[in-house]
Design an enzyme around this catalytic site. Sequence first.
Site, PDB file in Angstrom:
ATOM      1  CE  LYS A  43      -3.780  -2.457   2.236  1.00  0.00           C
ATOM      2  NZ  LYS A  43      -4.581  -2.759   3.429  1.00  0.00           N
ATOM      3  CD  GLN A  63      -3.385  -4.515   6.498  1.00  0.00           C
ATOM      4  OE1 GLN A  63      -3.520  -3.427   5.948  1.00  0.00           O
ATOM      5  NE2 GLN A  63      -3.817  -5.629   5.954  1.00  0.00           N
ATOM      6  CG  ASP A 122      -9.158   0.038   5.429  1.00  0.00           C
ATOM      7  OD1 ASP A 122      -8.911  -0.357   4.276  1.00  0.00           O
ATOM      8  OD2 ASP A 122      -8.446  -0.209   6.422  1.00  0.00           O
TER       9      ASP A 122
HETATM   10  N1  GUN Z   1      -6.796  -6.898   6.315  1.00  0.00           N
HETATM   11  C1  GUN Z   1      -7.171  -7.577   5.210  1.00  0.00           C
HETATM   12  N2  GUN Z   1      -7.703  -6.733   4.290  1.00  0.00           N
HETATM   13  C2  GUN Z   1      -7.649  -5.500   4.836  1.00  0.00           C
HETATM   14  C3  GUN Z   1      -8.040  -4.210   4.351  1.00  0.00           C
HETATM   15  O1  GUN Z   1      -8.564  -4.020   3.249  1.00  0.00           O
HETATM   16  N3  GUN Z   1      -7.807  -3.183   5.225  1.00  0.00           N
HETATM   17  C4  GUN Z   1      -7.269  -3.351   6.454  1.00  0.00           C
HETATM   18  N4  GUN Z   1      -7.098  -2.280   7.229  1.00  0.00           N
HETATM   19  N5  GUN Z   1      -6.896  -4.537   6.918  1.00  0.00           N
HETATM   20  C5  GUN Z   1      -7.081  -5.601   6.107  1.00  0.00           C
END
Ligand code: GUN
Length: 292
Positions: free
Chosen positions: A55, A99, A122
């Site tokens: 990311k 995350q 998110d």
């Molecule tokens: N863990 C797995 N997918 C995601 C996501 O799209 N965002 C976040 N913050 N954690 C994740």
Amino acid sequence: MATPLILDGKRCGDALKAEIAQGARKVGDRRGRPPHLAAVLVGDDGASRTYVEAKVKACAKVGFRSSLIELPASITEDDLLDKVRALNADADLDGFIVQLPLPTHIDADRVINTIDPRKDVDGFHPVNVGNMVLGLPGFLPATPSGICELLKYYQVGTEGRHCVVVGRSNIVGTPMSILMSRNTYPGNCTVTLAHSRTKDLGSITRQADILVVAIGKPGFITGDMVKEGAVVVDVGIHRIPDTGRKSGYRLVGDVDHASVTARCSAITPVPGGVGPMTITSLLLNTLLACSS
Ligand code: GUN
């Protein structure tokens, strides 16, 4: 069935990233600083680190600023909540993510509920989830919205089709089922949300014109569970030990590609399908956060 169309998330993501980079330049010209995304990584889970680093890397590609905030697995819930509040108040930051998963001593819902919905890129905060359900403006969750962008890019017809979503997680399956039932494109599907307690899952998945699989089990959906000509979206990503590879592992999805490829008309690869689209949607949300 002929060789299926590969729904290439890298190609689609790269095309969208070129547009996002243009948007980032405009934001920079208008405000004197580019969009800024922060990612909070708690602990040192290998897979989470890989995702977060991807990311952060994607931000550089589109001219965003990014910050990776690493916190120890031993952090208390209160200290993490304080960190979230500080990020909410940071005027230099347009959006941030925490995350998941978080260590078990931390209540992820409390953390998500503490994020300012205006910075919740998110799309996990109840305010953004509520806006999505009502069809109001807000941040859409990155993975389902990335899948919608991919279906759009490949002009997959959705109206009146039966979409079966396998898995009811808050971050993929449940929002995916909502987005595919909306009165828009992609959408206007008849949606079935199947999950771990669904009886005779194969009889349900075989009805799918569009099958979205996010159940978290490697190779779970096999060819006999798929209707001839279906469009298959594989959200899973798992590391399987493989001594034949230099890395020592290979990546597989929730779908058994060897048997499903023979029956479907289109399929997302793993890796290179849904993963790059999730990241692209996160960038789109961050750009959107700059306009509010
Ligand atoms: N863990 C797995 N997918 C995601 C996501 O799209 N965002 C976040 N913050 N954690 C994740």
